[in-house]
Write a protein that holds these residues in place. Structure first.
Motif, PDB file in Angstrom:
ATOM      1  N   THR A 224       0.835  -1.209   0.000  1.00 11.91           N
ATOM      2  CA  THR A 224       0.000   0.000   0.000  1.00 11.91           C
ATOM      3  C   THR A 224       0.869   1.258   0.000  1.00 11.91           C
ATOM      4  O   THR A 224       0.575   2.219  -0.718  1.00 11.91           O
TER       5      THR A 224
ATOM      6  N   ASP B 141       3.828   1.479  -1.318  1.00 14.21           N
ATOM      7  CA  ASP B 141       4.381   1.575  -2.675  1.00 14.21           C
ATOM      8  C   ASP B 141       3.320   2.082  -3.661  1.00 14.21           C
ATOM      9  O   ASP B 141       3.627   2.866  -4.558  1.00 14.21           O
ATOM     10  N   ALA B 142       2.083   1.620  -3.481  1.00 13.06           N
ATOM     11  CA  ALA B 142       1.006   2.056  -4.382  1.00 13.06           C
ATOM     12  C   ALA B 142       0.720   3.547  -4.188  1.00 13.06           C
ATOM     13  O   ALA B 142       0.461   4.281  -5.148  1.00 13.06           O
ATOM     14  N   GLN B 143       0.787   4.000  -2.936  1.00 15.63           N
ATOM     15  CA  GLN B 143       0.548   5.424  -2.670  1.00 15.63           C
ATOM     16  C   GLN B 143       1.676   6.284  -3.255  1.00 15.63           C
ATOM     17  O   GLN B 143       1.429   7.380  -3.763  1.00 15.63           O
TER      18      GLN B 143
ATOM     19  N   MET C 180       3.330   5.537  -5.883  1.00 17.05           N
ATOM     20  CA  MET C 180       3.060   5.533  -7.323  1.00 17.05           C
ATOM     21  C   MET C 180       1.927   6.513  -7.640  1.00 17.05           C
ATOM     22  O   MET C 180       1.994   7.257  -8.626  1.00 17.05           O
ATOM     23  N   ALA C 181       0.889   6.529  -6.816  1.00 18.98           N
ATOM     24  CA  ALA C 181      -0.227   7.463  -7.013  1.00 18.98           C
ATOM     25  C   ALA C 181       0.269   8.904  -6.976  1.00 18.98           C
ATOM     26  O   ALA C 181      -0.110   9.737  -7.803  1.00 18.98           O
TER      27      ALA C 181
ATOM     28  N   LEU D 288      -0.974  -0.967 -12.982  1.00 19.44           N
ATOM     29  CA  LEU D 288      -0.342  -0.206 -11.902  1.00 19.44           C
ATOM     30  C   LEU D 288      -0.055  -1.122 -10.707  1.00 19.44           C
ATOM     31  O   LEU D 288       1.033  -1.101 -10.127  1.00 19.44           O
TER      32      LEU D 288
ATOM     33  N   THR E  74       3.553  -2.281  -9.168  1.00 23.22           N
ATOM     34  CA  THR E  74       3.815  -1.963  -7.760  1.00 23.22           C
ATOM     35  C   THR E  74       4.230  -3.190  -6.970  1.00 23.22           C
ATOM     36  O   THR E  74       5.188  -3.148  -6.199  1.00 23.22           O
TER      37      THR E  74
ATOM     38  N   ASN F 163       7.706  -4.157  -7.360  1.00 18.87           N
ATOM     39  CA  ASN F 163       8.591  -3.280  -6.607  1.00 18.87           C
ATOM     40  C   ASN F 163       8.601  -3.611  -5.126  1.00 18.87           C
ATOM     41  O   ASN F 163       9.642  -3.571  -4.478  1.00 18.87           O
ATOM     42  N   THR F 164       7.425  -3.936  -4.604  1.00 15.78           N
ATOM     43  CA  THR F 164       7.351  -4.328  -3.193  1.00 15.78           C
ATOM     44  C   THR F 164       8.227  -5.553  -2.967  1.00 15.78           C
ATOM     45  O   THR F 164       8.995  -5.615  -2.006  1.00 15.78           O
TER      46      THR F 164
ATOM     47  N   LEU G 195      -6.483   7.411 -10.532  1.00 16.61           N
ATOM     48  CA  LEU G 195      -6.363   7.731  -9.102  1.00 16.61           C
ATOM     49  C   LEU G 195      -7.682   7.465  -8.382  1.00 16.61           C
ATOM     50  O   LEU G 195      -7.687   7.004  -7.240  1.00 16.61           O
TER      51      LEU G 195
ATOM     52  N   LEU H 267      -7.849   3.680  -8.025  1.00 17.20           N
ATOM     53  CA  LEU H 267      -6.875   3.222  -7.028  1.00 17.20           C
ATOM     54  C   LEU H 267      -7.375   3.526  -5.611  1.00 17.20           C
ATOM     55  O   LEU H 267      -7.218   2.713  -4.699  1.00 17.20           O
TER      56      LEU H 267
ATOM     57  N   THR I 217      -7.988   0.782  -2.847  1.00 19.61           N
ATOM     58  CA  THR I 217      -7.287   0.842  -1.560  1.00 19.61           C
ATOM     59  C   THR I 217      -8.281   0.728  -0.401  1.00 19.61           C
ATOM     60  O   THR I 217      -8.028   0.019   0.579  1.00 19.61           O
TER      61      THR I 217
ATOM     62  N   GLN J 165      -8.166  -2.232   2.302  1.00 20.33           N
ATOM     63  CA  GLN J 165      -8.103  -1.977   3.743  1.00 20.33           C
ATOM     64  C   GLN J 165      -9.245  -2.684   4.472  1.00 20.33           C
ATOM     65  O   GLN J 165      -9.066  -3.187   5.582  1.00 20.33           O
TER      66      GLN J 165
END
Lengths: 296, 296
Positions: A257, A259-261, A263-264, B196, B200, B203-204, B250, B253, B257, B261
Motif C-alpha cells: 500500500t 508503494d502504491a501510494q 506511485m499514485a 499499476l 507496484t 517493486n514491493t 487515481l 486506485l 485501496t 483496507q
C-alpha cells in the motif's frame, strides 16, 4: 523394481492437490504400493471412486488411516486441527503425518499439540496449483518442476524429512528445507498477497455503478483477465490462508500500500522518472523469473 | 474483389499494435492496397524493412503520410501531440487520422487543436496486446475477437466512424462506440489499475531484504507469476497511460485501496464471512468473464 517409498499412503482431502498425488501414485508405484482416499464429504469420496484414482476409498477417518505408513493432509489449513484430532488415535506407530498447507506456522501450531510421540510429523508445502479445485481438477504432472518447501519442526526426524523429500521429488517436484517463519513471509508476498489483491480488485470492479460494471465484463483486457484467473481459486482454502498467515500478509499488504501510494503521488505530479523506474523494476523481476525458468 | 477500405494506410509506430495492423494488411488486401510504415527511430524502420511486413518504409514523416488515405498513430499516448504536429501539414485533404491510444480524453485533447478542417479524426482503442513490444512482437491475428472501442468527438464525421469501424472489423475485432470519459473510466479499472498494481507489487517484492528477495524469484507461485506477466509490458507506453488517464486511475486506485483496507481489517479480526464473500464475488466475476467468452 526398487522398494517403494511407502507401502500405503492415505490422502485426506482428494481435491486439486490431493487427487493429483493419488493420480501420480497410480502412475508410479515406486511412490506407494497402495493408496487410500478419504474426505469428510461423502460426495467427494464417491466422485473419487468413480474417477478410480485411488486404490481404496474410505468413508471414515479410522479405516482411512489405520494401515497408512504416510498420511497426507491435503485440506484447507483451517481444518488441520480438527482432522488431526480425528486421525491420530488410529494412526500406526512410526507412521509419517505430512500436510500440503500454504501456511506453516499456523498448521504446525494446530497439529503439534495433538501428536503422539510415535508419529513423525513433516510439514510440507507443494507450491503448485491451478485456479480449479476438487477431485476432477487434479492431474498427475501438477508437481513437475514445481517447488515443494519442507519446514521441519524441532521434533521432525531426519528420516521423516528424507522420506517426504523423496516422496515429492519422485512426483517431479524440487524440494527445499525452509525455516517455518521464513516460509510464511516468502509465501505472503509471492502468493498470498497477489491472491488478496486479485480478490479485492474484482470486488472494486463489482461495486462500480451498474453501467460501468457491465462494461468491465465486456472489455476486460488482459490485465484484468489475468487477475480474475487468480481470483477464481477456492474460497475456503484462501479464507483459511489469509487468516492463518495474517501477520505476514498484513505486513506485506502495508508495504504494498505504501508503494502504491508513492506511485499514485508520482502519477498525480507527473513524475515521469519515478513511474518509468517503477515499471522497469517490474520488468527486471519478470526477466529474473524467466531466467529462473519459473515462466515459459 | 470488393473495393478495399483504403488505398493507402500509413502506420506510425510499427510496434506490437502497429506491426500487427501491417501484418494483417499484408494478409488481407481488402483493408488496404498499399501499406506504409514510419517510426521516429530508424532502427525500428530498418527492422520493419527486414521483416517485410510493410509495402513501404519511410524514414521521415512527410513522405510517410503524403499519400495516405488513413494514418494510424500507434504510438505512446504521450507522443501523440508531437507526431500530430509533424504530420498534419503533409496529410491529404479528406484523409482519416486515427489512433490506437489506451486513453482517449487526453489523446483527443492533444490532437484536436492541431487538426485542419479537411482531416477526419476518429479516435479508437483496440483492446488487445501481449506483454511484448516492438515490431517483432506483432502478429496478424492479434485483434481477432478483441474489442476495439471507438470514441468519436463532436467533429468526427459518420463516414469516418463507418470506415474505421469496417477497418477494425475486417481485422477481426468487435467494435463499439463509447463516450470519451466513459471509455477512460472503464479502462482505468479493467486495464490501467491492474497494470499499476502489477508494477507496484514487483517493486514491493524487489524492496524486501536480500535473502527473502532471492527466494521470491525462486518460489514465485502462480499468483505472483501472473502479475509479473502484466508487469513486463512497455514502460514508455504505460508511463504515458498513467499520466494521461490520471484522474480516472487515481479514483479507481482510491476505491481499490479502500476495499483492500476493508479486507485487511477482516483478516486481522478473522471475519470469515466477509473474507469468503469477497472471494466468492471474485469467482462470480470470473464466471461472468467466461460466460462472456473473454477467457477460455
Amino acid at each position: 523394481m526398487n522398494t517403494p517409498i511407502f507401502n500405503c499412503v492415505t490422502v485426506i482431502g482428494p481435491g486439486l492437490i490431493g487427487s493429483s498425488i493419488l493420480r501420480r501414485i497410480k502412475k508410479d508405484r515406486s511412490i506407494a504400493t497402495h493408496s487410500v482416499a478419504y474426505d469428510s464429504n461423502p460426495d467427494v469420496c464417491n466422485r473419487v471412486k468413480e474417477l478410480q484414482i485411488a486404490d481404496e476409498v474410505c468413508f471414515d477417518p479410522k479405516s482411512a488411516v489405520e494401515n497408512a505408513d504416510c498420511v497426507v493432509l491435503a485440506i484447507p489449513v483451517g481444518a488441520m486441527e480438527e482432522v488431526t484430532k480425528q486421525i491420530i488415535p488410529y494412526m500406526k506407530k512410526g507412521a509419517i503425518l505430512t500436510d500440503t498447507g500454504s501456511t506453516k506456522a499456523s498448521v504446525i501450531a494446530a497439529i503439534e499439540p495433538h501428536l503422539t510421540p510415535d508419529i513423525i510429523f513433516v510439514p510440507a508445502h507443494p507450491m503448485a496449483g491451478t485456479e480449479f479445485s476438487g477431485p476432477d481438477a487434479g492431474f498427475d504432472t501438477l508437481f513437475e518442476n514445481r517447488w515443494c518447501l519442507i519446514t521441519p519442526t524441532a521434533n521432525t526426524s531426519q528420516e521423516g524429512i528424507n522420506k517426504i523429500t523423496t516422496f515429492w521429488q519422485t512426483m517431479g517436484a524440487n524440494t527445499r528445507i525452509l525455516a517455518i517463519k521464513h516460509h510464511d513471509k516468502v509465501c505472503a508476498i509471492v502468493s498470498h498477497l497477489p491472491h488478496l489483491i486479485a480478490f479485492t480488485i474484482c470486488n472494486t470492479a463489482d461495486s462500480l455503478e451498474e453501467e460501468t460494471r457491465s462494461e468491465v465484463l465486456d472489455y476486460a483486457a488482459s490485465g484484468f483477465r489475468d487477475f480474475t484467473r487468480v481470483a477464481s481459486s477456492d474460497p475456503t482454502m484462501w479464507r483459511d490462508v489469509f487468516i492463518n498467515n495474517r501477520e505476514a500478509i498484513l505486513e506485506m499488504l502495508a508495504r504494498f500500500t505504501e508503494d502504491a501510494q508513492a506511485m499514485a503521488k508520482a502519477i498525480r505530479w507527473k513524475d515521469e522518472d519515478y513511474i518509468t523506474e517503477t515499471i522497469q523494476k517490474g520488468r527486471r523481476i519478470r526477466k529474473s523469473l524467466i531466467d529462473n525458468k519459473q515462466v515459459q
